[in-house]
Design an enzyme around this catalytic site. Structure first.
Site, PDB file in Angstrom:
ATOM      1  CD  GLU A  19      -3.174   0.665   0.415  1.00  0.00           C
ATOM      2  OE1 GLU A  19      -2.656   1.511  -0.345  1.00  0.00           O
ATOM      3  OE2 GLU A  19      -4.381   0.642   0.684  1.00  0.00           O
ATOM      4  CG  ASP A  20      -0.947   4.670  -1.746  1.00  0.00           C
ATOM      5  OD1 ASP A  20      -1.646   4.075  -0.901  1.00  0.00           O
ATOM      6  OD2 ASP A  20      -1.443   5.412  -2.616  1.00  0.00           O
ATOM      7  NE  ARG A  57      -1.516   8.654 -10.064  1.00  0.00           N
ATOM      8  CZ  ARG A  57      -2.317   8.270  -9.056  1.00  0.00           C
ATOM      9  NH1 ARG A  57      -1.790   7.835  -7.946  1.00  0.00           N
ATOM     10  NH2 ARG A  57      -3.630   8.306  -9.188  1.00  0.00           N
ATOM     11  CG  PHE A  70      -3.470  15.594   0.808  1.00  0.00           C
ATOM     12  CD1 PHE A  70      -4.454  14.657   1.087  1.00  0.00           C
ATOM     13  CD2 PHE A  70      -2.983  15.692  -0.489  1.00  0.00           C
ATOM     14  CE1 PHE A  70      -4.946  13.833   0.082  1.00  0.00           C
ATOM     15  CE2 PHE A  70      -3.469  14.869  -1.501  1.00  0.00           C
ATOM     16  CZ  PHE A  70      -4.456  13.943  -1.212  1.00  0.00           C
ATOM     17  CG  ASP A  76      -3.527  11.053  -7.378  1.00  0.00           C
ATOM     18  OD1 ASP A  76      -3.656  10.382  -6.334  1.00  0.00           O
ATOM     19  OD2 ASP A  76      -4.473  11.317  -8.133  1.00  0.00           O
ATOM     20  CG  ASP A 113      -5.852   9.701   5.781  1.00  0.00           C
ATOM     21  OD1 ASP A 113      -5.577  10.035   6.939  1.00  0.00           O
ATOM     22  OD2 ASP A 113      -6.513  10.417   5.019  1.00  0.00           O
TER      23      ASP A 113
HETATM   24  P1  IMP Z   1      -7.745   5.683   3.983  1.00  0.00           P
HETATM   25  O1  IMP Z   1      -8.821   4.700   3.573  1.00  0.00           O
HETATM   26  O2  IMP Z   1      -8.332   6.889   4.668  1.00  0.00           O
HETATM   27  O3  IMP Z   1      -6.650   5.032   4.798  1.00  0.00           O
HETATM   28  O4  IMP Z   1      -7.136   6.275   2.651  1.00  0.00           O
HETATM   29  C1  IMP Z   1      -6.200   5.566   1.912  1.00  0.00           C
HETATM   30  C2  IMP Z   1      -6.124   6.050   0.497  1.00  0.00           C
HETATM   31  O5  IMP Z   1      -6.443   7.438   0.365  1.00  0.00           O
HETATM   32  C3  IMP Z   1      -4.694   5.892   0.001  1.00  0.00           C
HETATM   33  O6  IMP Z   1      -4.481   4.619  -0.586  1.00  0.00           O
HETATM   34  C4  IMP Z   1      -4.564   7.029  -0.977  1.00  0.00           C
HETATM   35  O7  IMP Z   1      -5.013   6.641  -2.254  1.00  0.00           O
HETATM   36  C5  IMP Z   1      -5.475   8.099  -0.442  1.00  0.00           C
HETATM   37  N1  IMP Z   1      -4.740   9.068   0.418  1.00  0.00           N
HETATM   38  C6  IMP Z   1      -4.840   9.206   1.754  1.00  0.00           C
HETATM   39  N2  IMP Z   1      -4.032  10.188   2.200  1.00  0.00           N
HETATM   40  C7  IMP Z   1      -3.401  10.681   1.101  1.00  0.00           C
HETATM   41  C8  IMP Z   1      -2.417  11.718   0.911  1.00  0.00           C
HETATM   42  O8  IMP Z   1      -1.935  12.395   1.831  1.00  0.00           O
HETATM   43  N3  IMP Z   1      -2.014  11.917  -0.385  1.00  0.00           N
HETATM   44  C9  IMP Z   1      -2.496  11.206  -1.437  1.00  0.00           C
HETATM   45  N4  IMP Z   1      -3.401  10.232  -1.292  1.00  0.00           N
HETATM   46  C10 IMP Z   1      -3.864   9.966  -0.036  1.00  0.00           C
END
Ligand code: IMP
Length: 188
Positions: free
Chosen positions: A109-110, A175, A162, A169, A113
Site C-alpha cells: 500500500e502507498d 505521482r 496531505f 497524486d 490514512d
Molecule cells: P484511507 O482509507 O483513509 O486510509 O485512505 C487511503 C487512500 O487514500 C490511500 O491509498 C490514498 O489513495 C489516499 N490518500 C490518503 N491520504 C493521502 C495523501 O496524503 N495523499 C495522497 N493520497 C492519499
C-alpha cells in the site's frame, strides 16, 4: 542531498510545500524493507499485491530489493467520498488476476490514512484463503486511525497532512515526483 533542480515541478509549483521524505531517505528505507521481507520469506515465493495506482512506484522499487522469486499482481480500488477523505466504502475497479489460495501474500500500500481502505482490502483478500497475508505500507499517517492498523512493514510514520509524490497524486498529478512532498493547494 543534491541541491534542488530548478526545473523540477516542486520548485515552481506554489501548491507544493516542504519535502516530507526525500528520495534518498525513501530509497534507503525501501532497501531495508526489502531485506526484511527477503529474510522473513526465505524459501518461499511471496506474491506481492499492489494497490493501484498509488503503490506502483513503491512496489517497483521494493520488489527490486527483495532477493526471492517474487510474483506480482495488482488491484485497483476507488473509494467513495471526497477527494481527501475516504468513506470506507471501497469499489474494486480492477480485480486480481491470480488465485490467492495457498499463497503467501504481501499487500503493498502507498499510504494508510484513516485505515478504512486497508481494512476493507485485508478482509477482502483474507476471504480468498491465502496461506498468509501481511501488509507493507510505505506511509502511515499518525493519529488518524481509530484502531492501530495491523501492518507488518511500515516505511515511515508521517504527520497528519496531505502529501503527494512518489506515486501519490492530487487529481492524477504529482505521482512522478521522486520525493514525498506536502501539498498545500486546494483539492479538486
Ligand atoms: P484511507 O482509507 O483513509 O486510509 O485512505 C487511503 C487512500 O487514500 C490511500 O491509498 C490514498 O489513495 C489516499 N490518500 C490518503 N491520504 C493521502 C495523501 O496524503 N495523499 C495522497 N493520497 C492519499
Amino acid at each position: 542531498m543534491e541541491p534542488s533542480d530548478p526545473d523540477r515541478e516542486s520548485s515552481v509549483d506554489p501548491h507544493l510545500g516542504e519535502v516530507i521524505v526525500p528520495e534518498a531517505v525513501l530509497q534507503a528505507r525501501i532497501a531495508e524493507l526489502g531485506k526484511e521481507i527477503t529474510a522473513d520469506y526465505e524459501g518461499r515465493s511471496p506474491l506481492l499485491v499492489g494497490v493501484l495506482k498509488g503503490a506502483f512506484m513503491f512496489m517497483a522499487d521494493l520488489a527490486r530489493r527483495i532477493d526471492l522469486p517474487v510474483e506480482f499482481d495488482f488491484m485497483a480500488v476507488s473509494s467513495y467520498g471526497s477527494a481527501t477523505k475516504t468513506s470506507g466504502v471501497v469499489r474494486i475497479v480492477k480485480d486480481l488476476d491470480l488465485d490467492l489460495s495457498g499463497r503467501h501474500v504481501v499487500l503493498v500500500e502507498d499510504i494508510v490514512d484513516s485505515g478504512l481502505t486497508l481494512n476493507y482490502l485485508v478482509k477482502n483478500l483474507q476471504a480468498r484463503h491465502p496461506a498468509s497475508l501481511e501488509v507493507c505500507a510505505l506511509l502511515l499517517k499518525e493519529g488518524r486511525q481509530k484502531v492501530e492498523p495491523d501492518l507488518r512493514y511500515i516505511g515511515f510514520r508521517i504527520p497528519d497532512q496531505f502529501v503527494v509524490g512518489y506515486g501519490l497524486d492530487v487529481a492524477e498529478r504529482y505521482r512522478n515526483l521522486p520525493d514525498v512532498v506536502a501539498y498545500h493547494g486546494g483539492i479538486t
